[in-house]
Design a protein around this motif. Structure first.
Motif, PDB file in Angstrom:
ATOM      1  N   ALA A  44      51.392  -2.279   8.008  1.00  0.00           N
ATOM      2  CA  ALA A  44      51.713  -1.533   8.465  1.00  0.00           C
ATOM      3  C   ALA A  44      52.678  -1.950   9.594  1.00  0.00           C
ATOM      4  CB  ALA A  44      51.358  -0.254   9.040  1.00  0.00           C
ATOM      5  N   SER A  45      52.257  -3.179  10.534  1.00  0.00           N
ATOM      6  CA  SER A  45      52.376  -3.973  11.501  1.00  0.00           C
ATOM      7  C   SER A  45      53.029  -4.948  11.397  1.00  0.00           C
ATOM      8  CB  SER A  45      51.305  -4.406  12.687  1.00  0.00           C
ATOM      9  OG  SER A  45      50.215  -4.951  11.874  1.00  0.00           O
ATOM     10  N   CYS A  46      53.179  -5.920  10.056  1.00  0.00           N
ATOM     11  CA  CYS A  46      54.144  -6.752   9.518  1.00  0.00           C
ATOM     12  C   CYS A  46      55.776  -5.900   9.124  1.00  0.00           C
ATOM     13  CB  CYS A  46      53.438  -7.523   7.885  1.00  0.00           C
ATOM     14  SG  CYS A  46      51.924  -7.975   8.908  1.00  0.00           S
ATOM     15  N   THR A  47      56.100  -5.896  10.639  1.00  0.00           N
ATOM     16  CA  THR A  47      57.748  -5.818   9.959  1.00  0.00           C
ATOM     17  C   THR A  47      58.534  -6.722   9.954  1.00  0.00           C
ATOM     18  OG1 THR A  47      57.444  -5.278  13.109  1.00  0.00           O
ATOM     19  CG2 THR A  47      57.160  -3.187  11.340  1.00  0.00           C
ATOM     20  N   VAL A  48      58.012  -8.112  10.283  1.00  0.00           N
ATOM     21  CA  VAL A  48      59.301  -9.027  10.251  1.00  0.00           C
ATOM     22  C   VAL A  48      59.087  -9.202   8.523  1.00  0.00           C
ATOM     23  CG1 VAL A  48      60.059 -11.353  11.799  1.00  0.00           C
ATOM     24  CG2 VAL A  48      58.794  -9.686  13.085  1.00  0.00           C
ATOM     25  N   THR A  49      60.149  -9.966   8.397  1.00  0.00           N
ATOM     26  CA  THR A  49      60.140  -9.834   6.281  1.00  0.00           C
ATOM     27  C   THR A  49      61.450 -11.920   7.100  1.00  0.00           C
ATOM     28  OG1 THR A  49      59.889  -8.172   5.492  1.00  0.00           O
ATOM     29  CG2 THR A  49      60.928 -10.464   4.504  1.00  0.00           C
ATOM     30  N   LEU A  50      60.891 -12.834   6.472  1.00  0.00           N
ATOM     31  CA  LEU A  50      60.893 -14.370   6.902  1.00  0.00           C
ATOM     32  C   LEU A  50      60.934 -14.908   5.226  1.00  0.00           C
ATOM     33  CD1 LEU A  50      61.537 -16.782   8.581  1.00  0.00           C
ATOM     34  CD2 LEU A  50      59.356 -17.284   8.095  1.00  0.00           C
ATOM     35  N   GLU A  51      62.659 -15.023   5.269  1.00  0.00           N
ATOM     36  CA  GLU A  51      63.120 -15.736   3.897  1.00  0.00           C
ATOM     37  C   GLU A  51      62.959 -17.247   4.300  1.00  0.00           C
ATOM     38  OE1 GLU A  51      63.307 -13.918   1.056  1.00  0.00           O
ATOM     39  OE2 GLU A  51      63.070 -12.034   1.988  1.00  0.00           O
ATOM     40  N   SER A  72      47.413 -12.414   5.162  1.00  0.00           N
ATOM     41  CA  SER A  72      46.533 -12.831   6.613  1.00  0.00           C
ATOM     42  C   SER A  72      46.582 -12.012   7.003  1.00  0.00           C
ATOM     43  CB  SER A  72      45.941 -14.624   6.754  1.00  0.00           C
ATOM     44  OG  SER A  72      47.435 -14.965   7.485  1.00  0.00           O
ATOM     45  N   ALA A  73      48.369 -11.675   7.673  1.00  0.00           N
ATOM     46  CA  ALA A  73      48.575 -10.535   8.737  1.00  0.00           C
ATOM     47  C   ALA A  73      48.585 -11.278  10.138  1.00  0.00           C
ATOM     48  CB  ALA A  73      48.395  -9.643   8.744  1.00  0.00           C
ATOM     49  N   ARG A  74      48.435 -12.730  10.163  1.00  0.00           N
ATOM     50  CA  ARG A  74      48.488 -13.675  12.008  1.00  0.00           C
ATOM     51  C   ARG A  74      49.455 -12.555  12.968  1.00  0.00           C
ATOM     52  NH1 ARG A  74      47.426 -20.195  11.100  1.00  0.00           N
ATOM     53  NH2 ARG A  74      49.204 -19.787  12.125  1.00  0.00           N
ATOM     54  N   PRO A  75      48.732 -12.382  13.698  1.00  0.00           N
ATOM     55  CA  PRO A  75      49.528 -11.904  14.876  1.00  0.00           C
ATOM     56  C   PRO A  75      50.697 -12.132  15.849  1.00  0.00           C
ATOM     57  CG  PRO A  75      47.253 -12.354  15.448  1.00  0.00           C
ATOM     58  CD  PRO A  75      47.461 -12.976  14.088  1.00  0.00           C
ATOM     59  N   LEU A  76      51.192 -12.570  16.029  1.00  0.00           N
ATOM     60  CA  LEU A  76      52.817 -12.788  16.247  1.00  0.00           C
ATOM     61  C   LEU A  76      52.671 -13.025  17.350  1.00  0.00           C
ATOM     62  CD1 LEU A  76      56.055 -12.468  13.533  1.00  0.00           C
ATOM     63  CD2 LEU A  76      54.002 -13.915  13.699  1.00  0.00           C
ATOM     64  N   PRO A  77      53.332 -13.883  18.586  1.00  0.00           N
ATOM     65  CA  PRO A  77      53.345 -13.571  19.986  1.00  0.00           C
ATOM     66  C   PRO A  77      54.152 -12.039  20.425  1.00  0.00           C
ATOM     67  CG  PRO A  77      54.180 -15.984  19.277  1.00  0.00           C
ATOM     68  CD  PRO A  77      53.432 -14.832  18.096  1.00  0.00           C
ATOM     69  N   GLY A  78      54.034 -10.822  20.609  1.00  0.00           N
ATOM     70  CA  GLY A  78      54.762 -10.212  20.855  1.00  0.00           C
ATOM     71  C   GLY A  78      54.583  -9.015  20.180  1.00  0.00           C
ATOM     72  N   ALA A  82      54.573 -11.022   9.903  1.00  0.00           N
ATOM     73  CA  ALA A  82      54.975 -11.727   9.060  1.00  0.00           C
ATOM     74  C   ALA A  82      54.910 -11.137   7.873  1.00  0.00           C
ATOM     75  CB  ALA A  82      56.317 -12.841   9.566  1.00  0.00           C
ATOM     76  N   THR A  83      56.082 -10.469   7.064  1.00  0.00           N
ATOM     77  CA  THR A  83      55.752 -10.868   6.071  1.00  0.00           C
ATOM     78  C   THR A  83      56.707 -12.013   5.067  1.00  0.00           C
ATOM     79  OG1 THR A  83      55.563  -9.472   5.173  1.00  0.00           O
ATOM     80  CG2 THR A  83      55.983 -10.055   3.140  1.00  0.00           C
ATOM     81  N   ALA A 332      60.512 -16.580  15.515  1.00  0.00           N
ATOM     82  CA  ALA A 332      58.592 -16.563  16.200  1.00  0.00           C
ATOM     83  C   ALA A 332      58.198 -16.518  14.931  1.00  0.00           C
ATOM     84  CB  ALA A 332      58.004 -15.125  17.064  1.00  0.00           C
ATOM     85  N   ALA A 333      57.846 -15.693  14.111  1.00  0.00           N
ATOM     86  CA  ALA A 333      57.697 -16.161  12.040  1.00  0.00           C
ATOM     87  C   ALA A 333      58.122 -17.445  12.128  1.00  0.00           C
ATOM     88  CB  ALA A 333      58.242 -14.903  12.030  1.00  0.00           C
ATOM     89  N   ALA A 334      59.002 -17.902  12.118  1.00  0.00           N
ATOM     90  CA  ALA A 334      58.882 -19.178  11.240  1.00  0.00           C
ATOM     91  C   ALA A 334      57.863 -20.645  12.520  1.00  0.00           C
ATOM     92  CB  ALA A 334      60.487 -19.652  11.706  1.00  0.00           C
ATOM     93  N   ALA A 335      57.953 -20.330  13.742  1.00  0.00           N
ATOM     94  CA  ALA A 335      57.034 -21.242  14.591  1.00  0.00           C
ATOM     95  C   ALA A 335      55.772 -21.567  13.840  1.00  0.00           C
ATOM     96  CB  ALA A 335      57.599 -20.768  16.030  1.00  0.00           C
ATOM     97  N   ASP A 336      55.343 -19.732  13.493  1.00  0.00           N
ATOM     98  CA  ASP A 336      54.693 -19.290  13.367  1.00  0.00           C
ATOM     99  C   ASP A 336      54.546 -19.942  11.621  1.00  0.00           C
ATOM    100  OD1 ASP A 336      51.764 -18.300  14.172  1.00  0.00           O
ATOM    101  OD2 ASP A 336      51.765 -16.810  12.104  1.00  0.00           O
TER     102      ASP A 336
END
Length: 592
Positions: A44-51, A72-78, A82-83, A332-336
């Motif tokens: 539910a917390s993975c609200t960022v989608t990165l294409e 893995s649902a790695r936590p993002l800063p803030g 991301a998926t 942020a997701a891209a950097a991660d």
């Protein structure tokens, strides 16, 4: 100044001419794969989608890595996670699409772009500037992996070459077409020819052409337009191009054909292929060898060795490009995701495919597979200024190896079948006209028609419409438009006669090829022996005449056309889907 292999480097932008020509042509036959990361329901917390859009050679692995990352649902800063979804598109087509708001791809617009080389980020920069828009790729970008351009040779030939010590591009690829291996004490190996991608279609083909020019001026940077006008430089490049066996739109196809010949115990007319290093590794591991579903990879009997010219080479740097379309959370997701890709376990996945890591380091396994690099490591060329690349590509069209091409066009009655509101023959004629426009004015081209026995066709069911000679596009196009369609398909006897016609008129200074355009299979009872035909057109390395086939419509027996082409070391193009006919012709003509 040449860059070393120990740090990041930048490619300069392409030219407007490349933008208008190279990208458009490359976009005509692009491989598209939409591959989404199937991770089930994200948290539910993975609200960022990165294409993410990737070049095709690494896309399959990136799909797997994106799945691993998303799961893995790695936590993002803030907070949150991301998926990541991955799609694949040829780098040149992607550059064109990004310059036109991603129209016509059928793929999700990306926030991250992973092309084969920073050459393409420079090209996109040019396209944006030409359109009066803010450049999407104005910066330097980190690499996720690297792969240098190499000259790959069968091991026995590479061993002989290496005994001479460090050799340059001219020494390796400019071996006399007449003397060939005789100058290396191996006259039994015959002529020296090599395979190369067409620089108008391929990153490695363009890089190889630029490298040839740098070798001609004996520098690793600062190539100028005056260098290109130097007669000695022109002669150097022409001498190398004269040894091309035939051009290709994709080195993988050359390697698959080579693997098939190797495992069958045959010989190829090519002494070398210019390509990316990771493909040498995949070839040697048997990943490009023919095999049945579920069967293990079969390593070739004779492996390839990567030979590094002494002047230096190009590195294909696989940049990680975050596009302006990414919002703050996607950045942020891209950097991660970049951190994830450049971390040890993911880098090991890339190195298993034959890539060097993001810091240019080669694994011991890679060097064991492809061969050791020179003492002190590799030296990389710096790319020329954009206007120099423009002049180089314009000049290449006059310096590339010319061709003798005999076109055999099927005019059997089945070509009257409808394709939409036109006939097969009309579709084929239109596509042929577009393909002919891409030939060089210095090529020699002839035209035959074939169907079945007819009093007007002597000595067989084929007829010479335009004699093999100086290319006259208007005459050939006009003759095609006036052809009458009827009868059966005398495929085997026509291919045999056309092949013999070119063997008798073989020109060692040209690519000699028969092009067969047909919508069916052999219907000629007087000559129905496929095995004899395959033996008759089998490649003679001393006088190679190759057969290229285009299969129109679903009535074509593509498997048989493929056998005929491969027997002669040519290639068959599948245009059984009428929408792919133009694409097939562009690929075909790019072989010459």
């Amino acid at each position: 100044m040449a860059a070393t292999s120990t740090g990041p480097r930048r490619w300069l932008p392409y030219t407007a001419a490349v933008s208008a020509g190279l990208v458009v042509i490359a976009g005509a036959f692009v491989l598209v794969q939409q591959r989404a990361a199937d991770t089930g329901q994200p948290r539910a917390s993975c609200t960022v989608t990165l294409e993410v859009n990737s070049s095709t050679e690494k896309a399959e692995l990136l799909v797997q890595l994106a799945q691993r990352y998303s799961a893995s649902a790695r936590p993002l800063p803030g907070g949150g996670c991301a998926t990541v979804h991955v799609s694949a598109l040829n780098s040149g087509r992607a550059a064109e699409a990004l310059a036109t708001d991603w129209r016509g791809t059928g793929l999700p617009p990306p926030q991250v772009w992973l092309p084969t080389s920073s050459l393409w980020t420079g090209q996109l920069h040019l396209l944006d500037r030409a359109a009066g828009r803010t450049p999407q790729t104005p910066d330097r970008y980190p690499s996720i992996v690297n792969s240098p351009l190499v000259i790959a040779m069968p091991q026995p030939k590479a061993d002989v070459v290496r005994q001479r010590g460090p050799l340059g591009w001219g020494d390796l690829l400019g071996l006399s077409g007449r003397e060939g291996w005789k100058s290396f004490g191996k006259p039994e190996w015959g002529r020296f020819t090599f395979g190369k991608d067409n620089p108008n279609l391929s990153t490695s083909g363009l890089a190889a052409t630029i490298a040839t020019y740098y070798a001609a001026v004996n520098r690793a940077s600062d190539l100028t337009r005056s260098d290109l006008a130097n007669p000695a430089v022109t002669q150097f490049v022409r001498r190398i191009e004269a040894n091309v066996s035939h051009y290709s739109d994709d080195s993988v196809d050359l390697l698959r054909d080579l693997a098939e010949v190797d495992l069958a115990g045959g010989t190829s007319d090519m002494s070398a292929i210019v390509m990316q290093e990771e493909l040498v590794h995949l070839y040697n591991e048997g990943e490009l060898s023919p095999r049945a579903d579920g069967q293990p990879a079969r390593r070739p009997n004779v492996p390839l060795v990567a030979v590094h010219p002494k002047e230096g080479t190009f590195n294909l740097d696989h940049p990680f490009v975050v596009l302006p379309s990414a919002d703050e959370r996607q950045r942020a997701a891209a950097a991660d995701f970049l951190d994830f890709l450049t971390d040890g376990p993911q880098q090991e996945s890339f190195t298993r495919l034959g890539f060097r890591d993001h810091e240019h380091r080669a694994s011991a396994e890679l060097l064991d597979s492809v061969g050791t690099e020179p003492p002190g490591g590799l030296t990389y060329f710096s790319p020329p200024e954009p206007q120099v690349v423009e002049a180089m590509l314009n000049k290449w069209s006059t310096l590339r190896k010319k061709a003798n091409v005999l076109i055999a066009l099927d005019t059997s009655g089945s070509m009257e079948a409808a394709v939409g509101d036109r006939t097969r023959f009309q579709v084929a004629a239109t596509a042929a006209g577009k393909g002919l426009a891409l030939l060089n004015s210095e090529d020699r081209v002839g035209l035959w028609s074939f169907s079945s026995d007819d009093p007007g066709r002597a000595p067989g069911p084929y007829r010479e419409e335009v004699r093999l000679g100086d290319f006259d596009q208007k005459r050939i196009t006009s003759r095609i438009e006036g052809l009458h369609v009827e009868g059966g398909t005398a495929l085997y006897t026509t291919v045999r006669a056309a092949h013999r016609h070119l063997v008798d008129r073989y020109d060692p200074e040209r690519i000699n090829a028969v092009v067969v355009l047909t919508d069916g299979e052999n219907e000629y009872s007087k000559d129905n022996d496929l095995a004899r035909l395959l033996a008759d057109v089998e490649l003679d390395p001393q006088r190679p005449v190759k057969v290229f086939c285009i299969a129109f419509d679903r009535d074509s027996n593509f498997a048989i056309l493929d056998q005929i082409a491969k027997a002669s070391a040519g290639k068959a193009f599948d245009a059984t889907d009428p929408a792919k006919i133009d694409e097939a012709f562009v690929k075909l003509v790019s072989s010459f």
